[in-house]
Scaffold this motif. Structure first.
Motif, PDB file in Angstrom:
ATOM      1  N   CYS A  26       5.381  -4.647   1.567  1.00 20.15           N
ATOM      2  CA  CYS A  26       4.637  -5.344   1.139  1.00 20.15           C
ATOM      3  C   CYS A  26       4.783  -5.871  -0.612  1.00 20.15           C
ATOM      4  O   CYS A  26       5.708  -5.271  -1.131  1.00 20.15           O
ATOM      5  N   CYS A  29       5.008  -3.773  -4.038  1.00 20.59           N
ATOM      6  CA  CYS A  29       4.560  -2.288  -4.111  1.00 20.59           C
ATOM      7  C   CYS A  29       5.989  -1.715  -3.176  1.00 20.59           C
ATOM      8  O   CYS A  29       6.718  -0.630  -3.096  1.00 20.59           O
ATOM      9  N   ASP A  31       5.650  -0.909   0.163  1.00 21.41           N
ATOM     10  CA  ASP A  31       5.753  -0.181   1.780  1.00 21.41           C
ATOM     11  C   ASP A  31       5.642  -0.720   2.303  1.00 21.41           C
ATOM     12  O   ASP A  31       5.874  -2.353   3.065  1.00 21.41           O
ATOM     13  N   CYS A  44      -3.258  -4.098   0.626  1.00 22.18           N
ATOM     14  CA  CYS A  44      -2.306  -2.705   0.570  1.00 22.18           C
ATOM     15  C   CYS A  44      -2.971  -1.374   0.258  1.00 22.18           C
ATOM     16  O   CYS A  44      -3.287  -1.837  -1.101  1.00 22.18           O
ATOM     17  N   ALA A  46      -1.223   1.466  -0.352  1.00 26.96           N
ATOM     18  CA  ALA A  46      -1.164   2.085  -1.712  1.00 26.96           C
ATOM     19  C   ALA A  46      -0.922   1.515  -2.530  1.00 26.96           C
ATOM     20  O   ALA A  46      -0.499   2.033  -4.103  1.00 26.96           O
ATOM     21  N   CYS A  47      -1.249  -0.140  -3.206  1.00 23.56           N
ATOM     22  CA  CYS A  47      -1.089  -1.027  -3.765  1.00 23.56           C
ATOM     23  C   CYS A  47      -2.069  -0.176  -4.963  1.00 23.56           C
ATOM     24  O   CYS A  47      -2.386   0.100  -5.743  1.00 23.56           O
TER      25      CYS A  47
HETATM   26 ZN   LIG Z   1       2.075  -2.250  -2.201  1.00 24.83          ZN
END
Ligand SMILES: [Zn+2]
Ligand SMILES: [Zn+2]
Length: 118
Positions: A26, A29, A31, A44, A46-47
């Motif tokens: 990604c 971030c 990831d 994503c 995580a984002c």
């Molecule tokens: Zn991300």
């Protein structure tokens, strides 16, 4: 149908189709995820967790970069499992050749194992 070529460093937008199986990162971030050909790039997670701002992601921050196409993975010739990491594949090969069985601590790093968990 024309076959999309997959090169390391190519970037793809969220909601577009995954052109080839492999490891992706990604861009916003960092990831890392594995996607298979034919899937659609997701936003994503995580984002979303870190930034908590889906609007920002919609404005083009959701971008995946191809790290390694599936073809570039390393295969253990003994057990046939694939690894992103050449060193791990060699470790697996050595273990498989000497023990005629698989080491769970090694094969958990294989791409096959990752796919099962997703
Ligand atoms: Zn991300
Ligand atoms: Zn092996």
């Amino acid at each position: 149908m024309s076959k999309t070529t997959c090169n390391k460093g190519d970037t793809f937008n969220v909601d577009s189709e995954v052109p080839c199986s492999g490891g992706y990162i990604c861009v916003p971030c960092g990831d890392k995820k594995h996607f298979s050909e034919g899937e659609v790039f997701p936003r994503c997670s995580a984002c979303i967790e870190k930034k908590g701002n889906p609007d920002k992601l919609r404005k083009g921050l959701g971008l995946w970069e191809l790290l390694e196409p599936r073809d570039a993975t390393h295969k253990c010739p003994e057990c046939g499992l694939h690894y992103r990491d050449e060193q791990t594949a060699k470790t697996c090969q050595t273990w498989c050749a000497e023990n005629h069985s698989c080491n769970l601590d090694i094969i958990k790093h294989s791409i096959e194992q990752e796919t099962v968990h997703i």
